[in-house]
Design a protein around this motif. Sequence first.
Motif: not given
Lengths: 128, 148
Positions: A3-8, A29-34, A125-126
Amino acid sequence: MDDGGKPTLKLMIVDDSNIIRRRIERSQQIARLEVVGAASNGREAVELFRRTQPDVVTMDLTMPEMDGVECVQQLVSINSNVLILVVSALADKATAVDAIEKGANGFLCKPFTDRQLNDALEELLSGS
Amino acid sequence: MLKEAEIRTFIEGATNYFETSAQQSATVGSPYLVTDGNPGAYEYTGIIGISGSRKGVVYFTAPRGMLTVLLMRMQETDTSDENIKDLVGEVANTISGNARRDFGKNFVISVPVIVAHEVDKVTAPHSRSYVIPINWRTHSAKLVVCLE
């Protein structure tokens, strides 16, 4: 993209404990991690790493077959851009320093809370 | 022979495990010395071999009831025998690994060996062991430290 526009980013979990592997998968709970896979020892992790090409790895240290420090070295030799968070009970500073010198990017000591796990992953990830 | 400060390291490791993983404190009874080589065990035991600067074993032993509730507190829904064995090994591994904060890098720990349903097979390598009783909710467990 999240959602933040960053790549998964693809996450691989390495730990000889099934309950810890499941806990990390459940608690992160990090949205960009799969999560793309989980391995129970270093040897299995290297094979899975080649197959799934993850961007991020959580790595236990005390494991059968191949320990975590050796595994970190091998993963970094395959892809030097991989981000590795060591998640280990080994609480002495020398072990953490050794893992970082071999190519790990962060260290989280077991036992950990969900919040500590997510904070450590966020910090990892920062810079990415 | 263990010094008082070294026993405290293991007590802190045990209480920290429950406080952090289960988000519920455990209480620790007075540690005591067993000299007959048989510190006793519950239904599930995770044994860590110690080598390097110290030699011996550290083991965590607990009944199924405690381990089942502990798994549930960790949001784990699979309370199969495999996961119970996995947990008892992980507790032993975590407490032993955390002890390196005080014992140093040369306190080398093995991967856990699990003994389940065979209480008589759990023995200490030396005659003298320290037993740290652990009470959590309504359950009792033991951390056994047997080091040269």
